[in-house]
Design a protein around this motif. Structure first.
Motif, PDB file in Angstrom:
ATOM      1  N   SER A  73      50.560  37.882  21.628  1.00 45.08           N
ATOM      2  CA  SER A  73      50.200  37.035  22.760  1.00 45.08           C
ATOM      3  C   SER A  73      49.488  35.786  22.249  1.00 45.08           C
ATOM      4  N   ASN A  74      49.279  34.824  23.139  1.00 45.94           N
ATOM      5  CA  ASN A  74      48.503  33.635  22.780  1.00 45.94           C
ATOM      6  C   ASN A  74      47.103  34.023  22.338  1.00 45.94           C
ATOM      7  N   ALA A  75      46.531  35.033  22.978  1.00 48.92           N
ATOM      8  CA  ALA A  75      45.191  35.498  22.600  1.00 48.92           C
ATOM      9  C   ALA A  75      45.191  36.068  21.181  1.00 48.92           C
ATOM     10  N   ASP A  76      46.271  36.759  20.806  1.00 46.10           N
ATOM     11  CA  ASP A  76      46.381  37.302  19.448  1.00 46.10           C
ATOM     12  C   ASP A  76      46.448  36.181  18.418  1.00 46.10           C
ATOM     13  N   ILE A  77      47.237  35.161  18.722  1.00 50.23           N
ATOM     14  CA  ILE A  77      47.348  33.998  17.830  1.00 50.23           C
ATOM     15  C   ILE A  77      46.007  33.280  17.743  1.00 50.23           C
ATOM     16  N   ASP A  78      45.356  33.105  18.879  1.00 50.40           N
ATOM     17  CA  ASP A  78      44.035  32.468  18.897  1.00 50.40           C
ATOM     18  C   ASP A  78      43.039  33.237  18.039  1.00 50.40           C
ATOM     19  N   ALA A  79      43.101  34.556  18.090  1.00 44.66           N
ATOM     20  CA  ALA A  79      42.188  35.379  17.285  1.00 44.66           C
ATOM     21  C   ALA A  79      42.421  35.132  15.796  1.00 44.66           C
ATOM     22  N   SER A  80      43.695  35.026  15.390  1.00 46.42           N
ATOM     23  CA  SER A  80      43.976  34.794  13.970  1.00 46.42           C
ATOM     24  C   SER A  80      43.522  33.402  13.540  1.00 46.42           C
ATOM     25  N   VAL A  81      43.728  32.407  14.393  1.00 48.10           N
ATOM     26  CA  VAL A  81      43.288  31.045  14.063  1.00 48.10           C
ATOM     27  C   VAL A  81      41.758  30.988  13.995  1.00 48.10           C
ATOM     28  N   SER A  82      41.088  31.658  14.902  1.00 48.47           N
ATOM     29  CA  SER A  82      39.612  31.706  14.869  1.00 48.47           C
ATOM     30  C   SER A  82      39.129  32.337  13.572  1.00 48.47           C
ATOM     31  N   PHE A  83      39.821  33.385  13.147  1.00 50.01           N
ATOM     32  CA  PHE A  83      39.461  34.033  11.889  1.00 50.01           C
ATOM     33  C   PHE A  83      39.621  33.056  10.719  1.00 50.01           C
ATOM     34  N   ILE A  84      40.741  32.347  10.666  1.00 52.68           N
ATOM     35  CA  ILE A  84      40.977  31.380   9.585  1.00 52.68           C
ATOM     36  C   ILE A  84      39.937  30.258   9.636  1.00 52.68           C
ATOM     37  N   LEU A  85      39.609  29.810  10.843  1.00 50.18           N
ATOM     38  CA  LEU A  85      38.568  28.779  10.985  1.00 50.18           C
ATOM     39  C   LEU A  85      37.233  29.274  10.440  1.00 50.18           C
ATOM     40  N   SER A  86      36.922  30.549  10.651  1.00 48.93           N
ATOM     41  CA  SER A  86      35.665  31.095  10.124  1.00 48.93           C
ATOM     42  C   SER A  86      35.673  31.116   8.600  1.00 48.93           C
ATOM     43  N   LEU A  87      36.836  31.394   7.996  1.00 45.15           N
ATOM     44  CA  LEU A  87      36.936  31.344   6.534  1.00 45.15           C
ATOM     45  C   LEU A  87      36.755  29.914   6.034  1.00 45.15           C
ATOM     46  N   GLN A  88      37.359  28.966   6.737  1.00 45.50           N
ATOM     47  CA  GLN A  88      37.207  27.544   6.365  1.00 45.50           C
ATOM     48  C   GLN A  88      35.737  27.158   6.322  1.00 45.50           C
ATOM     49  N   GLU A  89      35.021  27.534   7.367  1.00 46.63           N
ATOM     50  CA  GLU A  89      33.614  27.166   7.471  1.00 46.63           C
ATOM     51  C   GLU A  89      32.772  27.864   6.406  1.00 46.63           C
ATOM     52  N   THR A  90      32.990  29.141   6.227  1.00 46.62           N
ATOM     53  CA  THR A  90      32.197  29.916   5.267  1.00 46.62           C
ATOM     54  C   THR A  90      32.401  29.421   3.840  1.00 46.62           C
ATOM     55  N   GLU A  92      33.924  26.489   2.901  1.00 51.35           N
ATOM     56  CA  GLU A  92      33.998  25.024   2.807  1.00 51.35           C
ATOM     57  C   GLU A  92      35.309  24.561   2.181  1.00 51.35           C
ATOM     58  N   VAL A  93      36.418  25.034   2.779  1.00 50.76           N
ATOM     59  CA  VAL A  93      37.762  24.658   2.355  1.00 50.76           C
ATOM     60  C   VAL A  93      38.567  24.278   3.590  1.00 50.76           C
ATOM     61  N   ALA A  94      39.669  23.581   3.364  1.00 51.97           N
ATOM     62  CA  ALA A  94      40.630  23.319   4.443  1.00 51.97           C
ATOM     63  C   ALA A  94      41.757  24.334   4.289  1.00 51.97           C
ATOM     64  N   LEU A  95      42.070  25.041   5.366  1.00 58.52           N
ATOM     65  CA  LEU A  95      43.162  26.013   5.358  1.00 58.52           C
ATOM     66  C   LEU A  95      44.233  25.685   6.393  1.00 58.52           C
ATOM     67  N   LEU A  96      43.907  24.820   7.335  1.00 63.14           N
ATOM     68  CA  LEU A  96      44.823  24.520   8.439  1.00 63.14           C
ATOM     69  C   LEU A  96      45.386  23.105   8.395  1.00 63.14           C
ATOM     70  N   ASP A  97      45.108  22.370   7.352  1.00 66.57           N
ATOM     71  CA  ASP A  97      45.577  20.994   7.235  1.00 66.57           C
ATOM     72  C   ASP A  97      47.054  20.985   6.838  1.00 66.57           C
ATOM     73  N   ARG A  98      47.920  20.570   7.747  1.00 67.94           N
ATOM     74  CA  ARG A  98      49.365  20.556   7.490  1.00 67.94           C
ATOM     75  C   ARG A  98      49.832  19.239   6.883  1.00 67.94           C
TER      76      ARG A  98
END
Length: 161
Positions: A73-90, A92-98
Motif C-alpha cells: 500500500s502507499n502506507a507501506d511505501i511511505d514506511a520504507s521511505v521514512s526508514f531510508i530517510l532516518s538512515l540518511q539523517e543518522t 549523514e548521507v544521501a540515499l534518495l538523490d536520483r
C-alpha cells in the motif's frame, strides 16, 4: 517476514539506494541490523509478506519485497521511505538523490552528480565499456540482469554522443 534474498521471486519489487559516500566498516553491521529489523517489522501483520535486502560495495542498500503475493500500500511505501530517510539523517548521507550516477573506476565505486559524469565522458575518463549501476531498476530480475552493466548497454548511453 524477512527471508534470504534468493528466496524472493524474480518479479518482486526492488529499490536501490546508493549512498553518497562509502559506509565505514563499523557502520555496516549496525545498518544491516537496522535494515533487517525494519524488514521484520514491515507488514508484520501479514504472514505471507516476504522481503529482504542486500548491502553491496559498502555503498548500496538494496531492498526487495514480494509485492505480487502481498500488495504494498502507499502506507507501506511511505514506511520504507521514512526508514531510508532516518538512515540518511543518522549517517549523514544521501540515499534518495536520483540526480547522481554510480559507476566503477577500476575496483572503486564512484558517486558523481550527472553534470560531473557527463564531463568524465566528454574527457574520455570513462568509456562506453565502463561499468555503471542503473539504480532505477524495478524488479529483482532487472536488478540481477541490468543493474551493473556497461554504459553502452544502459540508458546512460545517450550521454556517449
Amino acid at each position: 517476514m524477512f527471508v534470504d534474498f534468493e528466496e524472493i521471486p524474480e518479479d518482486a519489487k526492488v529499490w536501490v539506494y546508493p549512498s553518497s559516500r562509502k559506509f565505514y566498516p563499523n557502520e555496516i553491521e549496525v545498518i544491516a541490523e537496522k535494515i533487517k529489523k525494519f524488514i521484520e517489522s514491515w507488514k508484520s501483520d501479514d504472514t505471507s509478506f516476504k522481503a529482504s535486502y542486500k548491502f553491496l560495495y559498502n555503498r548500496f542498500i538494496i531492498i526487495t519485497a514480494d509485492d505480487i503475493a502481498t500488495e504494498l500500500s502507499n502506507a507501506d511505501i511511505d514506511a520504507s521511505v521514512s526508514f531510508i530517510l532516518s538512515l540518511q539523517e543518522t549517517y549523514e548521507v544521501a540515499l534518495l538523490d536520483r540526480m547522481n550516477v554510480c559507476f566503477k573506476q577500476g575496483e572503486h565505486v564512484q558517486y558523481k552528480d550527472l553534470k560531473d559524469f557527463k564531463k568524465l565522458l566528454k574527457n574520455k575518463a570513462l568509456t562506453s565499456k565502463s561499468v555503471i549501476f542503473d539504480n532505477l531498476v524495478n524488479t529483482k530480475q532487472d536488478f540481477d540482469s541490468f543493474w551493473e552493466i556497461a554504459i553502452e548497454e544502459s540508458w546512460y548511453n545517450r550521454f556517449l554522443k
